[in-house]
Scaffold this active site. Structure first.
Site, mmCIF file in Angstrom:
data_model
loop_
_atom_site.group_PDB
_atom_site.id
_atom_site.type_symbol
_atom_site.label_atom_id
_atom_site.label_comp_id
_atom_site.label_asym_id
_atom_site.label_seq_id
_atom_site.Cartn_x
_atom_site.Cartn_y
_atom_site.Cartn_z
ATOM 1 C CD GLU A 104 -2.982 -1.116 2.270
ATOM 2 O OE1 GLU A 104 -2.588 -0.620 3.339
ATOM 3 O OE2 GLU A 104 -4.080 -1.664 2.136
ATOM 4 C CD GLU A 135 4.729 -21.193 11.281
ATOM 5 O OE1 GLU A 135 4.813 -21.400 12.491
ATOM 6 O OE2 GLU A 135 3.740 -20.671 10.745
#
Length: 322
Positions: A104, A135
């Protein structure tokens, strides 16, 4: 089964995950809440009321850490002013929130996509589908950072609700070893992630409505902190004028309309003046504002802004002192 029972039985767990289960049982974000054990029997409106009440506690948890958050932002802005990058690294929900915040920044602040980067364990495909085992690898995080050509001017933010995710910890440890600034954002006190980072940001929001579902309060807390980190850093870098997004990139009709509104709010100029200013500055909002308020032409506005490192107020002050 309560957390206490989990901790007591896990040492001899036959599934091979006893140690990890015992670790999870100690985390606030994983705690079981007996008072919600029959939440599925409540009406939809009552569940919504409870959930909404849970969410209202998150801003207070963030507020308690504002001094630490502010110090981390100032350190980040200092590095970015030297040409460094802001790099988020996380897995699962935490990784997705980092990618979201990074994605963004270009349309909001006209940053280059290489300036704010989101790394998620397992790569881009992990945004929509879990990548098994990604992960759990510190080495994968180090490799992802090395691929970016990490420098000492960069800032790396490890994000993990539990504060124990190896990918996030590995990213911070590797970055710190390279001399980069490191932040560790988690939602448990005394986390390994915070300990590994120069700036540990532990936003403790308490147990979740659904046991261990850290996309809820923990996710909201992380989103709020990431909003602060990127937005205030960009304010410090001169990407705004007051509360106006003067570096907005007008890449679609809505943003083109918004850019004209921003010039209007900043200058009070007529529509005709605004169109002329934007035409003279190739549509750059900040430059257009400077041409109007500083009464200079487009090339002069560009030169002034370059000399003030993009800070509109400084460029205006330079005009008024000449």
């Amino acid at each position: 089964m309560t957390s206490t029972t989990d901790a007591g039985n896990d040492a001899a767990a036959p599934d091979g995950y006893g140690e990890l289960r015992a670790q999870l049982a100690t985390l606030t974000t994983e705690a079981f809440r007996p008072e919600l054990a029959e939440i599925d029997r409540l009406s939809t409106q009552e569940i919504a009321r409870i959930m909404n009440g849970e969410d209202t506690t998150v801003p207070a948890a963030v507020a308690a850490k504002l001094p630490q958050i502010s110090a981390a932002i100032d350190a980040t802005a200092e590095r970015m002013a030297r040409g460094g990058r802001l790099i988020y690294a996380g897995a699962g929900t935490a990784g997705r929130l980092g990618v979201l915040d990074a994605s963004e920044c270009p349309p909001t602040f006209n940053t280059d996509p290489s300036e704010v980067i989101g790394l998620i364990a397992g790569g881009p495909s992990a945004m929509v589908k879990a990548v098994e085992g990604a992960e759990d690898s510190k080495e994968l995080a180090a490799a992802d950072l090395d691929e970016l050509g990490l420098t000492a001017d960069d800032t790396v933010v490890g994000i993990s609700a539990s504060g124990r995710t190896p990918y996030a910890i590995g990213a911070v440890e590797h970055a710190r070893g390279k001399g980069a600034l490191t932040l560790g954002l988690s939602c448990n006190a005394g986390s390994a992630l915070a300990a590994a980072a120069e700036h540990g940001l532990e936003i403790v929001v308490g147990p979740e409505l659904l046991t261990g579902s850290t996309r809820l309060k923990a996710g909201t807390a992380q989103k709020l902190v990431l909003n602060m980190l990127s937005t205030i850093t960009m304010i410090r870098l001169g990407k705004t004028y007051g509360n106006l997004m003067v570096d907005v990139r007008a890449s679609n009709e809505k943003l083109r309309a918004r850019s004209r509104r921003i010039v209007s709010l900043a200058t009070g100029a007529s529509d005709q003046e605004i169109e002329a200013a934007l035409a003279a500055t190739d549509g750059e909002v900040k430059n257009a504002i400077l041409t109007i308020l500083g009464e200079v032409d487009g090339p002069t506005a560009a030169t002034l802004l370059a000399g003030s490192e993009g800070h509109l107020r400084a460029a205006l002050a330079a005009v008024r002192t000449t």
